[in-house]
Enzyme design. Structure first.
Site, PDB file in Angstrom:
ATOM      1  CB  CYS A  40      48.913  11.253   0.334  1.00 32.43           C
ATOM      2  SG  CYS A  40      48.185   9.933   1.397  1.00 32.43           S
ATOM      3  CG  HIS A  41      46.245   6.480  -2.064  1.00 33.37           C
ATOM      4  ND1 HIS A  41      45.678   5.871  -2.958  1.00 33.37           N
ATOM      5  CD2 HIS A  41      47.132   5.900  -1.794  1.00 33.37           C
ATOM      6  CE1 HIS A  41      46.297   4.995  -3.520  1.00 33.37           C
ATOM      7  NE2 HIS A  41      47.505   5.045  -2.869  1.00 33.37           N
ATOM      8  CB  THR A  42      44.025  11.592   1.999  1.00 34.54           C
ATOM      9  OG1 THR A  42      44.634  10.506   2.530  1.00 34.54           O
ATOM     10  CG2 THR A  42      42.906  12.374   2.772  1.00 34.54           C
ATOM     11  CG  HIS A  62      48.009  15.276   3.302  1.00 37.16           C
ATOM     12  ND1 HIS A  62      47.483  14.791   2.179  1.00 37.16           N
ATOM     13  CD2 HIS A  62      47.971  14.010   3.951  1.00 37.16           C
ATOM     14  CE1 HIS A  62      47.187  13.481   2.013  1.00 37.16           C
ATOM     15  NE2 HIS A  62      47.850  12.862   3.300  1.00 37.16           N
ATOM     16  CD  GLU A  63      53.146  11.628   1.953  1.00 38.56           C
ATOM     17  OE1 GLU A  63      52.322  10.752   2.491  1.00 38.56           O
ATOM     18  OE2 GLU A  63      53.810  11.762   1.209  1.00 38.56           O
ATOM     19  CB  CYS A  92      47.163  20.910  21.499  1.00 34.83           C
ATOM     20  SG  CYS A  92      46.116  20.045  22.666  1.00 34.83           S
ATOM     21  CB  CYS A  95      43.326  18.223  23.962  1.00 35.75           C
ATOM     22  SG  CYS A  95      44.011  16.834  23.119  1.00 35.75           S
ATOM     23  CB  CYS A  98      47.468  15.867  23.757  1.00 35.93           C
ATOM     24  SG  CYS A  98      47.479  16.218  21.957  1.00 35.93           S
ATOM     25  CB  CYS A 106      45.298  16.579  18.794  1.00 38.45           C
ATOM     26  SG  CYS A 106      45.379  18.216  19.683  1.00 38.45           S
ATOM     27  NE  ARG A 110      38.904  14.640  15.577  1.00 34.31           N
ATOM     28  CZ  ARG A 110      39.844  13.861  15.279  1.00 34.31           C
ATOM     29  NH1 ARG A 110      41.165  13.835  15.309  1.00 34.31           N
ATOM     30  NH2 ARG A 110      39.386  12.693  14.272  1.00 34.31           N
ATOM     31  CB  CYS A 169      50.907  11.255   5.295  1.00 34.98           C
ATOM     32  SG  CYS A 169      49.295  10.176   5.181  1.00 34.98           S
ATOM     33  NE  ARG A 362      52.973   9.133  -0.183  1.00 36.07           N
ATOM     34  CZ  ARG A 362      51.706   8.276  -0.306  1.00 36.07           C
ATOM     35  NH1 ARG A 362      51.667   7.362  -0.958  1.00 36.07           N
ATOM     36  NH2 ARG A 362      51.428   8.465   1.121  1.00 36.07           N
TER      37      ARG A 362
HETATM   38  N1  NAD Z   1      45.285   5.537   8.775  1.00 37.42           N
HETATM   39  C1  NAD Z   1      46.009   6.654   8.190  1.00 37.42           C
HETATM   40  O1  NAD Z   1      46.089   7.500   9.008  1.00 37.42           O
HETATM   41  C2  NAD Z   1      46.285   6.787   6.784  1.00 37.42           C
HETATM   42  C3  NAD Z   1      47.307   7.322   6.391  1.00 37.42           C
HETATM   43  C4  NAD Z   1      47.600   7.428   4.959  1.00 37.42           C
HETATM   44  C5  NAD Z   1      47.185   6.477   4.131  1.00 37.42           C
HETATM   45  N2  NAD Z   1      46.100   5.635   4.668  1.00 37.42           N
HETATM   46  C6  NAD Z   1      45.485   4.541   3.887  1.00 37.42           C
HETATM   47  O2  NAD Z   1      46.229   3.443   3.797  1.00 37.42           O
HETATM   48  C7  NAD Z   1      45.983   2.657   2.661  1.00 37.42           C
HETATM   49  C8  NAD Z   1      47.329   2.329   2.097  1.00 37.42           C
HETATM   50  O3  NAD Z   1      47.922   3.499   1.609  1.00 37.42           O
HETATM   51  P1  NAD Z   1      49.277   3.526   0.461  1.00 37.42           P
HETATM   52  O4  NAD Z   1      49.381   4.767   0.331  1.00 37.42           O
HETATM   53  O5  NAD Z   1      50.210   2.619   1.032  1.00 37.42           O
HETATM   54  O6  NAD Z   1      48.376   2.648  -0.714  1.00 37.42           O
HETATM   55  P2  NAD Z   1      48.792   2.120  -2.135  1.00 37.42           P
HETATM   56  O7  NAD Z   1      47.658   2.059  -3.211  1.00 37.42           O
HETATM   57  O8  NAD Z   1      50.153   2.404  -2.477  1.00 37.42           O
HETATM   58  O9  NAD Z   1      48.966   0.346  -1.677  1.00 37.42           O
HETATM   59  C9  NAD Z   1      47.866  -0.563  -1.533  1.00 37.42           C
HETATM   60  C10 NAD Z   1      48.590  -1.834  -1.823  1.00 37.42           C
HETATM   61  O10 NAD Z   1      47.617  -2.874  -1.505  1.00 37.42           O
HETATM   62  C11 NAD Z   1      48.097  -3.778  -2.556  1.00 37.42           C
HETATM   63  N3  NAD Z   1      46.848  -4.807  -2.565  1.00 37.42           N
HETATM   64  C12 NAD Z   1      45.653  -4.623  -3.307  1.00 37.42           C
HETATM   65  N4  NAD Z   1      44.770  -5.610  -3.160  1.00 37.42           N
HETATM   66  C13 NAD Z   1      45.634  -6.527  -2.430  1.00 37.42           C
HETATM   67  C14 NAD Z   1      45.196  -7.927  -1.870  1.00 37.42           C
HETATM   68  N5  NAD Z   1      44.456  -8.552  -1.997  1.00 37.42           N
HETATM   69  N6  NAD Z   1      46.076  -8.344  -0.861  1.00 37.42           N
HETATM   70  C15 NAD Z   1      47.304  -7.881  -0.615  1.00 37.42           C
HETATM   71  N7  NAD Z   1      47.536  -6.539  -1.239  1.00 37.42           N
HETATM   72  C16 NAD Z   1      46.791  -6.033  -2.071  1.00 37.42           C
HETATM   73  C17 NAD Z   1      48.063  -3.032  -3.836  1.00 37.42           C
HETATM   74  O11 NAD Z   1      48.974  -3.720  -4.670  1.00 37.42           O
HETATM   75  C18 NAD Z   1      48.970  -1.866  -3.168  1.00 37.42           C
HETATM   76  O12 NAD Z   1      50.357  -2.142  -3.566  1.00 37.42           O
HETATM   77  C19 NAD Z   1      44.961   3.482   1.856  1.00 37.42           C
HETATM   78  O13 NAD Z   1      43.695   2.930   2.130  1.00 37.42           O
HETATM   79  C20 NAD Z   1      45.294   4.903   2.359  1.00 37.42           C
HETATM   80  O14 NAD Z   1      44.092   5.664   2.191  1.00 37.42           O
HETATM   81  C21 NAD Z   1      45.521   5.441   5.961  1.00 37.42           C
HETATM   82 ZN    ZN Z   2      47.950  11.175   3.528  1.00 36.34          ZN
HETATM   83 ZN    ZN Z   3      45.504  17.648  22.136  1.00 33.48          ZN
END
Ligand code: NAD
Ligand code: ZN
Ligand code: ZN
Length: 367
Positions: A40-42, A62-63, A92, A95, A98, A106, A110, A169, A362
């Site tokens: 994943c990106h993180t 983490h996935e 949990c 809390c 939760c 949760c 943390r 995730c 992925r």
């Molecule tokens: N909130 C959370 O808990 C959580 C969990 C996982 C990931 N994320 C975040 O979510 C985001 C997306 O994750 P992902 O794995 O799907 O990423 P990803 O990079 O695979 O997908 C992002 C997409 O956005 C597109 N994009 C870029 N510019 C654009 C534009 N101007 N208009 C429309 N689309 C555009 C890209 O082409 C790409 O397909 C990331 O920032 C990631 O860090 C958040």
């Molecule tokens: Zn993730």
């Molecule tokens: Zn909790």
């Protein structure tokens, strides 16, 4: 025990796969034999050193999904043989958060989790007798992990673990953003910005909620084709002018629900501006770069648009990840198209390269 794991030694350097030590699970902890883990990106963000709260050395990942191997003496909800999905966002069930339907954040563990420790402030990971830190409370780029019971979701043993891991995730984040954060209503018009793992999950979530029109916006035609497979009724190549196009196609008003899944603040702004006057809800899931801010003209809010953020899709992990996995088993969610590459643990850095090149949705590591 000894096991193989991918260790972040130095920011900006490739992860190093090596043998490390893992101690027995204590008290309310569980030893999991990992079978699969998505990249994943993180993980990449932390490995790069861009994350200001990152630390090294640590075992990333983490996935994850796997099978319970052993439990500590105070674990009652899991037993050896159970299939589990790892939760960086635990539940949990006690809390104040939760116990409240309004959030999945949760509070139980943390602080220690953010610093790379298990809830008692120590690590089970070590190397040459020196502690090695955990990552996101999960550390799933490894053959085994020890995690708190409250951070494991018990899922159906029928779900293949190399698919189930995506619910740890990205996929749950997208699905949940539509189903639990926005609670999309039947018959609505939705616009999803981004067709990566999260955006595609949001498209599927909008479909499951009975949305009538689901527009998915991305820059990649290949990804837009995947969005159609998840239920998008319209797919547009994004960029400037997207907001105007949404307004044009919605009688000048905007969409009932918009979702941002790109991590780009200028796209977050488009998502806000294309939400409907009066009641449009914009749900932000993307993680913006360090120091970036979202620019919104307040008039958009006064005239009835709302903005919500969503961490892990608002999913209460132990209760709802098993439900989402069941919907996959029931045929409601098509997970196979998301798994673009299967890698070995030794190829973990290739997973980062593929993600960097936007090659596939992925990469899943077989452990
Ligand atoms: N909130 C959370 O808990 C959580 C969990 C996982 C990931 N994320 C975040 O979510 C985001 C997306 O994750 P992902 O794995 O799907 O990423 P990803 O990079 O695979 O997908 C992002 C997409 O956005 C597109 N994009 C870029 N510019 C654009 C534009 N101007 N208009 C429309 N689309 C555009 C890209 O082409 C790409 O397909 C990331 O920032 C990631 O860090 C958040
Ligand atoms: Zn993730
Ligand atoms: Zn909790």
């Amino acid at each position: 025990m000894r096991m193989r794991a991918a260790v972040l030694e130095q920011f900006g350097q490739p992860l190093e796969v090596q043998e490390v030590d893992l101690a027995e699970p204590a008290g309310r902890e569980v030893l999991v034999r990992l079978e699969a883990c998505g990249v994943c990106h993180t993980d990449m963000y932390t490995a790069s050193g861009a994350d200001p709260s990152g630390y090294a050395p640590a075992v990333l990942g983490h996935e994850g999904a796997g099978v319970v191997e052993a439990v500590g003496n105070e674990v009652f909800s899991l037993e050896p043989g159970d299939h589990v999905v790892t939760l960086f966002s635990p539940q949990c069930q006690q809390c104040v958060h939760c116990l409240d339907d309004r959030t999945n954040l949760c509070l139980a563990i943390r602080e220690q989790q953010n610093r790379g420790y298990l809830p008692d402030g120590t690590t089970r990971l070590s190397r040459d007798g020196e502690p090695l830190r955990h990552f996101m409370g999960t550390s799933t780029f490894a053959e085994y992990t020890v995690m708190p019971e409250i951070a494991l979701a018990k899922v159906s043993p029928e779900a293949p673990l190399d698919r189930a891991c995506l619910f740890a995730c990205g996929l749950s984040t997208g699905l949940g953003a539509a189903m639990f954060t926005a609670e999309v209503e039947r018959g609505s018009t939705c616009v999803v910005y981004g067709a990566g793992m999260v955006g595609l999950g949001a498209v599927a979530g909008c479909r499951l909620q009975g949305a009538e029109r689901i527009v998915c916006v991305d820059l990649s035609e290949e990804r837009l084709a995947l969005a159609r497979g998840q239920g998008a009724t319209d797919t547009w190549v994004g960029g400037e002018g997207t907001v105007e196009r949404v307004l044009e196609e919605t009688g000048g008003y905007g969409a009932d629900y918009t979702f941002e899944a790109t991590g780009l603040v200028q796209v977050m702004r488009q998502a806000v501006e294309s939400a409907r006057m009066g009641w449009g809800l914009c749900t932000v899931t993307g993680v913006a770069g360090k120091g970036e801010t979202l620019d919104v003209v307040p008039r958009y809010l006064i005239t009835g648009r709302r903005i919500a953020g969503s961490s892990f899709g608002g999913v209460k992990g132990r209760d709802q990840v098993p439900e989402l996995v069941q919907r996959y088993l029931d045929g409601d969610i098509d997970v196979d198209p998301f798994v673009s590459h299967k890698l070995s643990l030794d190829e973990v850095n290739r997973g980062f390269d593929l993600m960097h090149d936007q090659d596939g949705i992925r990469s899943v590591i077989d452990l």
